[in-house]
Design a protein around this motif. Sequence first.
Motif, PDB file in Angstrom:
ATOM      1  N   PHE A   1      30.088   1.956 -45.414  1.00 60.89           N
ATOM      2  CA  PHE A   1      30.176   2.243 -44.112  1.00 60.89           C
ATOM      3  C   PHE A   1      30.184   3.906 -43.876  1.00 60.89           C
ATOM      4  CE2 PHE A   1      31.204  -2.215 -43.494  1.00 60.89           C
ATOM      5  CZ  PHE A   1      30.409  -2.355 -42.400  1.00 60.89           C
ATOM      6  N   GLY A   2      30.638   4.445 -44.812  1.00 57.51           N
ATOM      7  CA  GLY A   2      30.768   5.999 -44.778  1.00 57.51           C
ATOM      8  C   GLY A   2      29.868   6.741 -45.447  1.00 57.51           C
ATOM      9  N   ALA A   3      28.688   6.088 -45.757  1.00 57.98           N
ATOM     10  CA  ALA A   3      27.638   6.517 -46.481  1.00 57.98           C
ATOM     11  C   ALA A   3      26.670   7.494 -45.235  1.00 57.98           C
ATOM     12  CB  ALA A   3      26.882   5.929 -47.415  1.00 57.98           C
ATOM     13  N   THR A   4      26.803   8.747 -45.033  1.00 58.12           N
ATOM     14  CA  THR A   4      25.915   9.386 -44.112  1.00 58.12           C
ATOM     15  C   THR A   4      24.814   9.964 -44.550  1.00 58.12           C
ATOM     16  OG1 THR A   4      27.446  11.221 -44.229  1.00 58.12           O
ATOM     17  CG2 THR A   4      27.989   9.577 -42.785  1.00 58.12           C
ATOM     18  N   TYR A   5      24.521  10.086 -45.844  1.00 58.34           N
ATOM     19  CA  TYR A   5      23.376  10.677 -46.289  1.00 58.34           C
ATOM     20  C   TYR A   5      22.951  10.389 -47.752  1.00 58.34           C
ATOM     21  CZ  TYR A   5      25.965  14.394 -48.665  1.00 58.34           C
ATOM     22  OH  TYR A   5      26.751  15.177 -49.547  1.00 58.34           O
ATOM     23  N   MET A   6      21.982  10.527 -48.466  1.00 65.38           N
ATOM     24  CA  MET A   6      21.522  10.292 -49.756  1.00 65.38           C
ATOM     25  C   MET A   6      21.039  11.471 -50.428  1.00 65.38           C
ATOM     26  SD  MET A   6      19.952   6.651 -49.378  1.00 65.38           S
ATOM     27  CE  MET A   6      20.659   5.882 -50.919  1.00 65.38           C
ATOM     28  N   VAL A   7      21.171  11.297 -51.884  1.00 63.28           N
ATOM     29  CA  VAL A   7      20.713  12.463 -52.638  1.00 63.28           C
ATOM     30  C   VAL A   7      20.089  11.902 -53.843  1.00 63.28           C
ATOM     31  CG1 VAL A   7      21.561  14.695 -53.893  1.00 63.28           C
ATOM     32  CG2 VAL A   7      22.730  13.782 -52.118  1.00 63.28           C
TER      33      VAL A   7
ATOM     34  N   VAL B   1      24.430  -1.402 -44.117  1.00 58.94           N
ATOM     35  CA  VAL B   1      25.421  -2.082 -43.648  1.00 58.94           C
ATOM     36  C   VAL B   1      25.390  -1.944 -41.967  1.00 58.94           C
ATOM     37  CG1 VAL B   1      26.937  -2.351 -45.519  1.00 58.94           C
ATOM     38  CG2 VAL B   1      27.172  -0.319 -44.148  1.00 58.94           C
ATOM     39  N   ASN B   2      24.836  -0.954 -41.462  1.00 60.95           N
ATOM     40  CA  ASN B   2      25.040  -0.779 -40.047  1.00 60.95           C
ATOM     41  C   ASN B   2      23.760  -0.031 -39.465  1.00 60.95           C
ATOM     42  OD1 ASN B   2      24.937   1.900 -41.062  1.00 60.95           O
ATOM     43  ND2 ASN B   2      26.857   2.266 -40.517  1.00 60.95           N
ATOM     44  N   ASN B   3      22.630  -0.200 -40.370  1.00 64.49           N
ATOM     45  CA  ASN B   3      21.330   0.073 -39.938  1.00 64.49           C
ATOM     46  C   ASN B   3      21.193   1.482 -39.490  1.00 64.49           C
ATOM     47  OD1 ASN B   3      19.870  -2.265 -40.998  1.00 64.49           O
ATOM     48  ND2 ASN B   3      20.905  -3.172 -38.810  1.00 64.49           N
ATOM     49  N   GLU B   4      22.181   2.360 -39.693  1.00 62.76           N
ATOM     50  CA  GLU B   4      21.796   3.856 -39.204  1.00 62.76           C
ATOM     51  C   GLU B   4      20.857   4.490 -40.290  1.00 62.76           C
ATOM     52  OE1 GLU B   4      25.593   6.118 -38.977  1.00 62.76           O
ATOM     53  OE2 GLU B   4      26.290   4.643 -37.727  1.00 62.76           O
TER      54      GLU B   4
ATOM     55  N   TYR C   1      39.527  12.308 -48.228  1.00 62.94           N
ATOM     56  CA  TYR C   1      40.607  11.511 -49.042  1.00 62.94           C
ATOM     57  C   TYR C   1      39.959  10.783 -49.982  1.00 62.94           C
ATOM     58  CZ  TYR C   1      44.176   8.116 -49.864  1.00 62.94           C
ATOM     59  OH  TYR C   1      45.189   7.227 -50.527  1.00 62.94           O
ATOM     60  N   TYR C   2      40.352  11.160 -51.429  1.00 61.24           N
ATOM     61  CA  TYR C   2      39.642  10.502 -52.467  1.00 61.24           C
ATOM     62  C   TYR C   2      40.133   9.556 -53.148  1.00 61.24           C
ATOM     63  CZ  TYR C   2      37.721  15.050 -51.147  1.00 61.24           C
ATOM     64  OH  TYR C   2      37.111  16.307 -50.597  1.00 61.24           O
ATOM     65  N   ASN C   3      41.117   8.781 -52.658  1.00 65.28           N
ATOM     66  CA  ASN C   3      41.781   7.822 -53.279  1.00 65.28           C
ATOM     67  C   ASN C   3      41.851   6.493 -52.633  1.00 65.28           C
ATOM     68  OD1 ASN C   3      43.694   6.564 -55.165  1.00 65.28           O
ATOM     69  ND2 ASN C   3      44.974   8.834 -55.149  1.00 65.28           N
ATOM     70  N   VAL C   4      42.602   5.516 -53.208  1.00 68.84           N
ATOM     71  CA  VAL C   4      42.247   4.157 -52.406  1.00 68.84           C
ATOM     72  C   VAL C   4      43.268   3.990 -51.179  1.00 68.84           C
ATOM     73  CG1 VAL C   4      41.696   3.079 -54.980  1.00 68.84           C
ATOM     74  CG2 VAL C   4      44.043   3.256 -54.077  1.00 68.84           C
ATOM     75  N   GLY C   5      42.876   2.977 -50.397  1.00 66.47           N
ATOM     76  CA  GLY C   5      43.657   2.953 -49.178  1.00 66.47           C
ATOM     77  C   GLY C   5      43.109   1.718 -48.453  1.00 66.47           C
ATOM     78  N   VAL C   6      43.113   1.591 -47.209  1.00 65.72           N
ATOM     79  CA  VAL C   6      42.827   0.572 -46.289  1.00 65.72           C
ATOM     80  C   VAL C   6      41.674   1.179 -45.421  1.00 65.72           C
ATOM     81  CG1 VAL C   6      43.625  -0.705 -44.397  1.00 65.72           C
ATOM     82  CG2 VAL C   6      45.278  -0.080 -46.399  1.00 65.72           C
ATOM     83  N   ASN C   7      40.449   0.149 -45.547  1.00 69.91           N
ATOM     84  CA  ASN C   7      39.438   0.667 -44.650  1.00 69.91           C
ATOM     85  C   ASN C   7      39.550   0.469 -43.388  1.00 69.91           C
ATOM     86  OD1 ASN C   7      38.102  -0.143 -47.400  1.00 69.91           O
ATOM     87  ND2 ASN C   7      36.265   0.223 -45.950  1.00 69.91           N
ATOM     88  N   VAL C   8      39.091   1.429 -42.627  1.00 72.33           N
ATOM     89  CA  VAL C   8      38.891   1.766 -41.180  1.00 72.33           C
ATOM     90  C   VAL C   8      37.379   2.044 -41.133  1.00 72.33           C
ATOM     91  CG1 VAL C   8      41.304   2.451 -41.210  1.00 72.33           C
ATOM     92  CG2 VAL C   8      39.420   4.341 -41.655  1.00 72.33           C
ATOM     93  N   ASN C   9      36.917   2.047 -39.346  1.00 75.27           N
ATOM     94  CA  ASN C   9      35.528   2.093 -39.013  1.00 75.27           C
ATOM     95  C   ASN C   9      34.783   1.439 -40.200  1.00 75.27           C
ATOM     96  OD1 ASN C   9      36.481   4.089 -37.292  1.00 75.27           O
ATOM     97  ND2 ASN C   9      36.484   5.576 -38.639  1.00 75.27           N
ATOM     98  N   SER C  10      35.114   0.100 -40.661  1.00 74.52           N
ATOM     99  CA  SER C  10      33.942  -0.497 -41.629  1.00 74.52           C
ATOM    100  C   SER C  10      33.844  -1.747 -41.142  1.00 74.52           C
ATOM    101  CB  SER C  10      34.698  -0.390 -42.755  1.00 74.52           C
ATOM    102  OG  SER C  10      34.780   0.842 -43.161  1.00 74.52           O
ATOM    103  N   GLU C  11      34.102  -2.016 -39.547  1.00 77.15           N
ATOM    104  CA  GLU C  11      33.562  -3.460 -39.035  1.00 77.15           C
ATOM    105  C   GLU C  11      34.477  -4.743 -40.029  1.00 77.15           C
ATOM    106  OE1 GLU C  11      29.141  -4.014 -38.544  1.00 77.15           O
ATOM    107  OE2 GLU C  11      29.497  -1.820 -37.801  1.00 77.15           O
ATOM    108  N   PHE C  12      33.543  -5.320 -40.863  1.00 77.87           N
ATOM    109  CA  PHE C  12      34.073  -6.611 -41.363  1.00 77.87           C
ATOM    110  C   PHE C  12      35.008  -6.307 -42.585  1.00 77.87           C
ATOM    111  CE2 PHE C  12      29.924  -5.973 -43.592  1.00 77.87           C
ATOM    112  CZ  PHE C  12      30.173  -6.144 -44.709  1.00 77.87           C
ATOM    113  N   LEU C  13      35.304  -4.860 -42.822  1.00 73.07           N
ATOM    114  CA  LEU C  13      36.158  -4.611 -43.986  1.00 73.07           C
ATOM    115  C   LEU C  13      37.292  -3.851 -43.517  1.00 73.07           C
ATOM    116  CD1 LEU C  13      33.769  -2.504 -46.398  1.00 73.07           C
ATOM    117  CD2 LEU C  13      34.387  -5.163 -46.580  1.00 73.07           C
ATOM    118  N   ASN C  14      37.579  -3.696 -42.203  1.00 74.52           N
ATOM    119  CA  ASN C  14      38.661  -2.987 -41.587  1.00 74.52           C
ATOM    120  C   ASN C  14      40.004  -3.911 -41.950  1.00 74.52           C
ATOM    121  OD1 ASN C  14      37.215  -1.077 -40.347  1.00 74.52           O
ATOM    122  ND2 ASN C  14      37.133  -2.126 -38.280  1.00 74.52           N
TER     123      ASN C  14
END
Length: 957
Positions: free
Chosen positions: A253-259, A316-319, A520-533
């Motif tokens: 959900f945080g993928a905002t561009y591609m390379v 995941v969000n059709n953006e 933040y480059y570590n593991v944690g809890v999902n936010v802003n991620s709809e069904f993963l929140n």
Amino acid sequence: MDKYNPQDIEKKWQKYWEDNKSFSAQDSSDKPKFYPLVEFPYPSGAGLHVGHPRPYTGMDIVARKKRMEGFNVLYPIGFDAFGLPTENYAIKTGRPPAEVTAENIANFTRQIKSLGISFDWSRVVDTTDPKYYKWTQWIFLQLFKHGLAYKKNMPINWCTSCKIGLANEEVVDGKCERCGGEVEKRDKYQWMLAITKYADKLLSGLEDVDYIERAKVQQQNWIGKSEGASVEFKIKNSELKITVFTTRPDTLFGATYMVLSPEHVLVEKLKDKINNFADVEDYINKAKLKSDLERTELQKEKTGVELQGIKAINPVNNEEIPVFVADYVLSTYGTGAIMAVPAHDERDFEFAKKYKLKIKEVVARKIGEMLPNSRRRDGVASVLEREGKVCILLHRDNGEYRLPAGGFDSPEEDDYATLKREIKEETGYTQFTIADFLGSIYAYYYATTKSVNRERIQRGYVVHLDSYEQVPQQLTKFENYDVQWHEPEDALALLKQNEVESGEYVFVERYIENKKYQGYYNVGVNVNSEFLNGLETKEAKEKMITWLEEKNIGKKQINFKLRDWVFSRQRYWGEPIPLVYCEKCASENKGGNEQNPGWFAIAESELPLELPQVEKYEPTDTGESPLSQIPEWVKTTCPNCGGEAKRETDTMPNWAGSSWYFLRYIDPNNDNEFASQEKLKYWMSVDWYNGGMEHTVLHLLYSRFWNEFLYDIGVVPTSEPYKKRTSHGMILAKGGEKMSKSKGNVVNPDDVTAEFGADTLRTYIMFMGPFDQAAEWDTNGLVGVRRFLDRVWNLQEKIGESTDGDTTRVLHAVIKKVTDDIDNMRFNTAVAKLMELSNEVSKASSITKEDYLSVVKLISPFAPHMAEELWEMYGNSQSISQEKWPEYDETKIKEDTITIVVQVNGKVRDSIDVPAEIPEEEIKKQALELENVKKWLDGKEPKKVIYVKGRLVSVVV
RNA sequence: GCCCGAAUGGCGGAACUGGUAGACGCGCACGACUCAAAAUCGUGUUCCUUCGGGAGUGAGAGUUCGAUUCUCUCUUCGGGCACCA
């Protein structure tokens, strides 16, 4: 008594061992087998230097002791003789490499034999001998027939001034090792071995073997397994898709561009739709010109160019998200394309900052433990700053500190509105601007002010106070705070008093350390991620993969860093690759290898395919192997259709011959098989393989790969070739430098043996320091070791009727220690113990012949020539190497009287000699009666008296 | 940057499972042998000391009766990997 004269003795026994084949291994025996192995040398023209004997001697000591312990030992040696130094010498002098190799091998053989290593000289292998490389070629053909060899266009290192292809090892700092000229990449069709198909096996096989930890870790890193997912991204208004590999599907959900990497095939395919294709092409060309070195060295700043007119769709969000080409993405790893998640990947973050791309946070750091009956209330926290100080609130009733923070009043309220409301309520300030975002925290905690458990996502902000004007605080029953301003560090300390780790604490910490949001480059809890929140990273990954698999746009995937093995060399001095190419069969698609149309293995009856004689050894202008210049050799008939065909002219790399040599030692003269199955079953696996750390990645991995392959096709008995792997340290010249011909600091073992004798050299090399660590050569050290051997020799004079008790005790203790040390390659302490023993015997009045000969046996693995001579002098006809290794008697090691140290308050104040079996109470009593102890007790009663059996009494006042 | 490993006398290094730090070797000093020297043998050799002791294993803290050894932080050196998504 004659003086110890190593020069005569050593020649005599070396001849004896050779004449009597003393160290030939038996292919069938009642004894248990033991197969130790050292890496076989490359026979260079420079001859042996003192670094070579270290591993040979170390394993020789192990091998000799094992023989005396009743093992049937196979300790072989050979020569890894294909390769560049000899070829370069041939180019320079015009002499045939085979001739030069034969000379070098003869010299190496003479030198190694002069060291008295107990190698089985009847099993010597030479990788350049057609009788040997017949089977190297045979193994390659098995790989080919099983689909593990294929030809592929691969870049090679091309030296523009020498006009030859270089091996990676020949490229030093991006320049040609030989002439210092520029090296560029050129594409060439090369034979590859699919070692990646064995990646999993090579990794899991490490679990069952006893390798030094470093070697395991290095192999694991090299294989580089990572688990994740592949995901397909659609391209807007196109049928094409971009597939990426990611280890963090939870951040989709945080993928905002591609390379895409500059080499990615899609760029060309999308050409017509890219509005700025000229710019893109320009960027790609510049990236290609950069050498590998530049591309990694210039990592300070990332560059890239957007494919204008192209949008990818985040599934995941059709953006719609932009697509870039950038050389920070490698074409050789994964799919050569990435989804960029700037909030949770450092490189993507840096790139996004530079190109002002959207950064969307989807993982929050998790704080605290899950509590029962949690109530979710999200909110914001503010690090309110003024003149370098930050605002802290002190609760008047319970003394708790916190930051101005609060929850949202309504679903519509945004972060700014919440900040405005809460800061005004709690501090009375109204004029501020948001300076920075500090990221999100996912916290479970107990809200003391409201006496409830909470579960909260809290976003942190740095808020800069613009005006110090305060309106009255809008106090409520629970929110009853004093405003305080503190230095950030002090504020942090105050927040820490709360005991529970809070999000607010983390925000102030980030404020101090980072000054601003860094992702933040570590593991944690999902936010802003709809069904993963609300899911933790591990669960979020699993759920996302399931979701992708259900939608058929992605799947679970494992990726390796390991690449396939480039197996072609455009060189003369290597094994010819025994394949033939038939153009007719290729075009008619008739027969042959599926992956390699038109390519055929030559008949096994034609093996070995021998290297032809050539006039010149230089590679050609085109970068073809010198073999391509011999038309009569290249021209052959197609094994499939019988028509005209061409031989492959590339040769194998010199890793090939060393990938299976340990198998050939087992049956070196077999013309029908690479080794007989029966003998392989008896001898394999190698029990103990010692070698240099520099070979732990390539050679060890390649040879494990070949052995595992041969196991899979049923021709070797074990999957893993080596049970145990150890490593020796390098021997450095004085001053800690590497020995090298150019520095002129190479020590030749011939000179050392001439002056001191081989036994002194061997023992000194073992005594220098820990076997696995680098050691500096020091001629003075040889003197001490020679004195030691002289002393042992002279101890003959002590032979008499009896051995006194102390000497007997030391002898048995040394037997125990030396036996144990050899098993663990602690040769330096073993030698030290033997020196102690000889010092002990020197002091004794006499020693029995039997005990003296036990000393000689203990020394025999280190100084075998001297030991044989002494053994012979005292009436024994059989070689000492056939004798039984001494055994120790535990009862003889025990001392009747022991010295107990007495400490007062941790300091040694006295010692007493007492019978070994003295009861605890008695020794404690005696200790307290000592004058020195009484003095230090100074009349006080001891608080505690501790007795460590056989060691000390510790009195605590 | 990340991951390993190491740091002990003038030097190379030793120390079991937390129990006398400096084994063994080099070097150095003194002594014996010698006309003399080399070789050899013997004795001594961590530092400071008011000769009672005190300090000491890269630095700083901690645990312990006791730490080279265990824990944390840092420094230096060596090795490996290095844009690995």
